[in-house]
Design an enzyme around this catalytic site. Sequence first.
Site, PDB file in Angstrom:
ATOM      1  N   ARG A 112      12.456   0.507 -10.858  1.00  0.00           N
ATOM      2  CA  ARG A 112      11.067   0.981 -10.965  1.00  0.00           C
ATOM      3  C   ARG A 112      10.580   0.859 -12.406  1.00  0.00           C
ATOM      4  O   ARG A 112       9.421   0.489 -12.648  1.00  0.00           O
ATOM      5  CB  ARG A 112      10.973   2.432 -10.498  1.00  0.00           C
ATOM      6  CG  ARG A 112       9.599   3.038 -10.729  1.00  0.00           C
ATOM      7  CD  ARG A 112       9.491   4.451 -10.211  1.00  0.00           C
ATOM      8  NE  ARG A 112       8.196   5.020 -10.569  1.00  0.00           N
ATOM      9  CZ  ARG A 112       7.756   6.202 -10.142  1.00  0.00           C
ATOM     10  NH1 ARG A 112       8.508   6.933  -9.334  1.00  0.00           N
ATOM     11  NH2 ARG A 112       6.579   6.659 -10.515  1.00  0.00           N
TER      12      ARG A 112
ATOM     13  N   ASN B  25       8.713   3.166   0.338  1.00  0.00           N
ATOM     14  CA  ASN B  25       7.524   2.450  -0.138  1.00  0.00           C
ATOM     15  C   ASN B  25       7.814   0.991  -0.473  1.00  0.00           C
ATOM     16  O   ASN B  25       8.949   0.658  -0.780  1.00  0.00           O
ATOM     17  CB  ASN B  25       6.979   3.152  -1.390  1.00  0.00           C
ATOM     18  CG  ASN B  25       5.989   4.242  -1.047  1.00  0.00           C
ATOM     19  OD1 ASN B  25       5.202   4.107  -0.118  1.00  0.00           O
ATOM     20  ND2 ASN B  25       6.040   5.335  -1.798  1.00  0.00           N
TER      21      ASN B  25
ATOM     22  N   CYS C 210       3.483   8.728   5.048  1.00  0.00           N
ATOM     23  CA  CYS C 210       3.122   8.838   3.637  1.00  0.00           C
ATOM     24  C   CYS C 210       2.577  10.246   3.408  1.00  0.00           C
ATOM     25  O   CYS C 210       1.951  10.830   4.310  1.00  0.00           O
ATOM     26  CB  CYS C 210       2.069   7.792   3.277  1.00  0.00           C
ATOM     27  SG  CYS C 210       1.551   7.835   1.537  1.00  0.00           S
TER      28      CYS C 210
ATOM     29  N   HIS D   6      -1.929   3.662   1.152  1.00  0.00           N
ATOM     30  CA  HIS D   6      -2.329   3.632  -0.256  1.00  0.00           C
ATOM     31  C   HIS D   6      -3.683   2.952  -0.460  1.00  0.00           C
ATOM     32  O   HIS D   6      -4.089   2.698  -1.594  1.00  0.00           O
ATOM     33  CB  HIS D   6      -1.256   2.975  -1.139  1.00  0.00           C
ATOM     34  CG  HIS D   6      -0.026   3.815  -1.288  1.00  0.00           C
ATOM     35  ND1 HIS D   6       1.072   3.416  -2.007  1.00  0.00           N
ATOM     36  CD2 HIS D   6       0.285   5.045  -0.800  1.00  0.00           C
ATOM     37  CE1 HIS D   6       2.007   4.350  -1.947  1.00  0.00           C
ATOM     38  NE2 HIS D   6       1.541   5.344  -1.215  1.00  0.00           N
TER      39      HIS D   6
ATOM     40  N   TYR E 153      -4.769   6.587  -5.031  1.00  0.00           N
ATOM     41  CA  TYR E 153      -4.401   5.228  -5.421  1.00  0.00           C
ATOM     42  C   TYR E 153      -5.608   4.317  -5.613  1.00  0.00           C
ATOM     43  O   TYR E 153      -5.497   3.258  -6.214  1.00  0.00           O
ATOM     44  CB  TYR E 153      -3.450   4.617  -4.380  1.00  0.00           C
ATOM     45  CG  TYR E 153      -2.044   5.161  -4.477  1.00  0.00           C
ATOM     46  CD1 TYR E 153      -1.107   4.604  -5.338  1.00  0.00           C
ATOM     47  CD2 TYR E 153      -1.654   6.250  -3.711  1.00  0.00           C
ATOM     48  CE1 TYR E 153       0.176   5.110  -5.436  1.00  0.00           C
ATOM     49  CE2 TYR E 153      -0.374   6.771  -3.804  1.00  0.00           C
ATOM     50  CZ  TYR E 153       0.540   6.191  -4.667  1.00  0.00           C
ATOM     51  OH  TYR E 153       1.815   6.714  -4.766  1.00  0.00           O
TER      52      TYR E 153
END
Length: 433
Positions: free
Chosen positions: A94, A148, A170, A200, A253
Amino acid sequence: MNLKIVIIGGGSSYTPEIIEGIIRRHHSFPVTEIVLVDIEEGKEKLQIVGELSKRMILKSGKPIQLTWTLDRKKALVGADFVSTQIRVGGLQAREKDERIPLSHGFIGQETNGAGGIFKAFRTIPVMMELAADIHDLCPEAWMINFTNPAGMITEALLKHSDHKKVIGVCNIPFNMRHSTAEILNVSPDDVEIEFIGMNHFVFGRKVTVNGQDRTEEVLEKLKKGLDYSPANIVNLGWSSTFIDSTKLLPNPYHQYYFQTKDVLTKDIKAFEENGTRAEKVQELEKSLFDLYKNPELQDKPKELEERGGAFYSDVACSLMDSIYNDRKDIQTVNTFNNGAITDLPTDAVVEVNSIITKNGPEPISVGPLPPVVKGVIYEMKAFEELVIKAGISGNYNDAYTAMIMNPLVRDEKGSKILLDELLEAHKEHLPQF
């Protein structure tokens, strides 16, 4: 009667959330066995989380057997539900997803932009293998996917794996509903938001409280700074003009797409001064696991709420409970469109309110997309399909088209620079390439 849940990614710091959710629902969702599964690299964390989970169950007095293992196939035998919460490459991956794009002047984020593309590339092959194992070893099990980018992963599995009992979840719709309830000073159980869009990239079109339309009131509050952002996204607020023009509730988002310049400026500044969100999460994870090691701890610590995906247990556990009991209640999930949004293909995975039955979700029709966001949702869905294609094919040109067609990249030379650098950085976890 046995009721078995397998949690893939059991060494995750989120696991105490789902254990808490199972315990709280045991009167209606009588789980008898939980197996936590992880990989060799997560062995130590799995042990720590397993011990805490055992203490939580012991304190509850519920007759639940809990074990943990690195043997995924053995764990899956006889499973009724399989919950997935994996991060291929860990938080170190990440960090690369965030650092590399930011170093070139692009948004660096774990599920959006170039970073989100590469998270999907790393994750799709692993999830395809898992789905194949589920199909072989527990074909009747429901796979509840929290991994995700949830929408893309769910669509990849539903379209390209043999296992079709897959539902994506989610916590963003959950956060939006609870924060909306807070500003209206009502119970979240009384609030319903009509969601339309995709993971998102979902919008709230209508807010009702006990059936009464309160949409205008919420939009007015939103202009004054309503914040329903998770811990991993700093809310920048929305202008009155944006809200008055769209007449929609954006999700947190959407900042990346409609406030790109401001978000990028903020993120580059934070990156240069304090590092990326991934580095902060690694510090938070360390402190969480230090807490988890305490043999006196018997509950989920409040500090877990500082993670961006906090509260997902209410989403995942409510979904499993409703399937098990054929509740036919309404929940927001990622599933095949099946005509719910008339502008999108039947087999597109969307995030919409659905009736949850023992046979899975039945998406509720919301009609056509609002004209103001129709174009961007078409664009995002087409982009997702390109990512899935590349994630499965491992073809360089497929990956490039996914990169350049991402709204947060869309730069001919920059796309190649990002693609090449991220392919090299993540090569250990990209066997298809």
